[in-house]
Design an enzyme around this catalytic site. Structure first.
Site, PDB file in Angstrom:
ATOM      1  N   HIS A 218     -92.289 -28.604  50.693  1.00 61.73           N
ATOM      2  CA  HIS A 218     -92.361 -28.558  49.238  1.00 61.73           C
ATOM      3  C   HIS A 218     -91.193 -29.314  48.618  1.00 61.73           C
ATOM      4  O   HIS A 218     -90.236 -29.700  49.288  1.00 61.73           O
ATOM      5  CB  HIS A 218     -92.394 -27.113  48.755  1.00 61.73           C
ATOM      6  CG  HIS A 218     -93.677 -26.406  49.102  1.00 61.73           C
ATOM      7  ND1 HIS A 218     -93.970 -25.135  48.678  1.00 61.73           N
ATOM      8  CD2 HIS A 218     -94.754 -26.817  49.821  1.00 61.73           C
ATOM      9  CE1 HIS A 218     -95.161 -24.769  49.124  1.00 61.73           C
ATOM     10  NE2 HIS A 218     -95.656 -25.775  49.825  1.00 61.73           N
TER      11      HIS A 218
ATOM     12  N   GLU B  13     -88.665 -28.562  46.574  1.00 63.22           N
ATOM     13  CA  GLU B  13     -87.321 -28.017  46.634  1.00 63.22           C
ATOM     14  C   GLU B  13     -86.675 -28.282  47.994  1.00 63.22           C
ATOM     15  O   GLU B  13     -85.495 -28.653  48.074  1.00 63.22           O
ATOM     16  CB  GLU B  13     -87.344 -26.498  46.386  1.00 63.22           C
ATOM     17  CG  GLU B  13     -88.018 -26.086  45.091  1.00 63.22           C
ATOM     18  CD  GLU B  13     -89.493 -25.766  45.246  1.00 63.22           C
ATOM     19  OE1 GLU B  13     -89.947 -24.777  44.663  1.00 63.22           O
ATOM     20  OE2 GLU B  13     -90.192 -26.519  45.973  1.00 63.22           O
TER      21      GLU B  13
ATOM     22  N   CYS C 222     -91.957 -20.985  45.462  1.00 65.19           N
ATOM     23  CA  CYS C 222     -92.803 -19.962  46.083  1.00 65.19           C
ATOM     24  C   CYS C 222     -91.928 -18.952  46.825  1.00 65.19           C
ATOM     25  O   CYS C 222     -90.801 -19.245  47.229  1.00 65.19           O
ATOM     26  CB  CYS C 222     -93.829 -20.592  47.018  1.00 65.19           C
ATOM     27  SG  CYS C 222     -93.111 -21.450  48.444  1.00 65.19           S
TER      28      CYS C 222
ATOM     29  N   ALA D 180    -116.361 -44.198  28.006  1.00 70.09           N
ATOM     30  CA  ALA D 180    -115.871 -45.488  27.499  1.00 70.09           C
ATOM     31  C   ALA D 180    -116.878 -45.946  26.459  1.00 70.09           C
ATOM     32  O   ALA D 180    -118.058 -46.152  26.767  1.00 70.09           O
ATOM     33  CB  ALA D 180    -115.754 -46.506  28.630  1.00 70.09           C
TER      34      ALA D 180
ATOM     35  N   SER E 160    -123.883 -51.575  30.108  1.00 68.17           N
ATOM     36  CA  SER E 160    -122.600 -51.040  29.637  1.00 68.17           C
ATOM     37  C   SER E 160    -121.394 -51.825  30.149  1.00 68.17           C
ATOM     38  O   SER E 160    -120.262 -51.489  29.829  1.00 68.17           O
ATOM     39  CB  SER E 160    -122.456 -49.580  30.072  1.00 68.17           C
ATOM     40  OG  SER E 160    -122.482 -49.465  31.477  1.00 68.17           O
TER      41      SER E 160
ATOM     42  N   LEU F 243    -118.343 -45.835  42.420  1.00 71.25           N
ATOM     43  CA  LEU F 243    -117.537 -44.641  42.139  1.00 71.25           C
ATOM     44  C   LEU F 243    -116.369 -44.493  43.110  1.00 71.25           C
ATOM     45  O   LEU F 243    -115.994 -43.387  43.511  1.00 71.25           O
ATOM     46  CB  LEU F 243    -118.399 -43.379  42.146  1.00 71.25           C
ATOM     47  CG  LEU F 243    -119.557 -43.345  41.145  1.00 71.25           C
ATOM     48  CD1 LEU F 243    -120.262 -41.995  41.203  1.00 71.25           C
ATOM     49  CD2 LEU F 243    -119.079 -43.622  39.715  1.00 71.25           C
TER      50      LEU F 243
END
Length: 374
Positions: free
Chosen positions: A62, A64, A87, A166, A180, A216
């Protein structure tokens, strides 16, 4: 011999380093789900930068721990900044609060409390009982926004859902012919790919697949493709469409329960059979199933019908409006959503605008769904 005094750190300095935590955290977008985005900065006892780090990948150290590893002994009697409360439980890694205590820091500055029931202020209490001065809620609004996906997951056990549109200034996403490409500019499209990298999955409908044959995919340096989900209740999308290409990306095809799916699509496509609701696929059922399959955030890139369905079912949390400085001025052109049948302005779905960003010559407005709608 030079003598140094401990540096008093005013609130404006706290905000400076918290902004740095947020910047560091964003480097891991698309890499830590379902964990939150976290960055950390360690200062020595004189207020000088000693180390920084962020949670780089799910299952790894993590923020930290990474920042304190860089700082080493310089962190002792210093200050640690982190945008999310450390945590205090064992997961993929040991509790971060233990490492904070071992480091010997005297001050802990936190952007927001961890909403997880396993933490929820417990680490703050542990730090204070151990003699650490804790400063809370620095740039709290910005920290909450950074981890809005994580907060939604923890608090409601549902995926965070955003719609991306959009359009021209008069709200048209395609000409009457269905074309489009391209309403917005290359700069705007680069930001769309950054968003695709951020979200776990991307949803589109059969109409968009047939009209545009989109891939995509995420086409940004260092990015990763989101899971692709196609809503196609009647299986009218061609199996050789770009969205079904086997590029290593997980693909779900959501269709009606009574549809024959045998030998229809490639082996890399998983079929999700859903019940129908008002002659349309039950989106609430679908979203629940996707969450059960560890999909924690979804961006919708589709046409007006599916956009409208997500809004009507009150499933969307956020909308990214990309606006081009153009007017189509055609009543037959396609609008960004339909199917709500508002009879007066009072019945409109209400939004709360947040940031407005420029991707010249276009702009992008982030809008959140009003709590009364959801």
């Amino acid at each position: 011999m030079l003598l140094f005094k401990k540096k008093f750190i005013p609130m404006i300095q706290h905000e400076k380093y918290m902004k740095k935590c947020i910047e560091l955290a964003k480097k891991a977008e698309g890499k830590v789900s379902p964990n939150p985005l976290v960055g950390a900065v360690a200062l020595d006892k004189y207020g000088n930068l000693a180390g920084e780090g962020f949670h780089e990948k799910y299952g790894e150290s993590h923020a930290e721990v990474n920042a304190l590893a860089v700082a080493g002994e310089r962190a002792r009697e210093g200050t640690l900044y982190v945008n999310l409360e450390p945590c205090c439980h064992y997961g993929k890694t040991p509790p971060c609060i233990d490492r904070v205590l071992e480091s010997g820091v005297k001050k802990l500055v936190i952007g927001m409390t961890d909403p997880s029931p396993k933490v929820a202020g417990k680490s703050i209490t542990i730090a204070r009982e151990s003699g650490i001065d804790v400063v809370e809620n620095v740039l709290n609004k910005e920290c909450l926004k950074l981890n809005e996906i994580f907060i939604k997951n923890i608090s409601e056990k549902k995926p965070f859902i955003a719609i991306k549109t959009a359009s021209t200034m008069d709200g048209k996403i395609a000409a009457y012919s269905g074309k489009s490409k391209w309403i917005t500019s290359e700069n705007a499209r680069k930001e769309v790919h950054r968003l695709r990298n951020k979200y776990d999955a991307i949803i589109t409908g059969s109409g968009t697949v047939i009209a545009d044959n989109p891939s995509l995919t995420c086409r940004m340096d260092g990015g990763r493709n989101p899971i692709r989900i196609i809503v196609d209740s009647k299986l009218i999308t061609p199996k050789n469409a770009a969205v079904y290409q086997d590029d290593g990306t997980k693909i779900f095809l959501a269709t009606a329960e009574n549809v024959d799916t045998k030998d229809k699509y490639p082996d890399n496509v998983e079929i999700l059979k859903c019940p129908m609701k008002n002659d349309k696929l039950d989106l609430n059922y679908l979203i629940k199933k996707l969450y059960e399959k560890n999909i924690y955030s979804i961006i919708v890139e589709s046409g007006s019908k599916l956009n409208g369905a997500f809004l009507k079912e009150k499933l969307a949390n956020k909308i990214y409006f990309f606006l081009a400085p153009k007017l189509m001025c055609d009543k037959n052109a396609l609008s960004l959503c339909e199917g709500l049948n508002s009879e007066s302005p009072e019945q409109c779905i209400k939004l709360r605008f947040d940031e407005i960003k420029s991707f010249s010559p276009d702009i992008m407005i982030e809008g959140y769904l009003n709590e009364k709608n959801t």
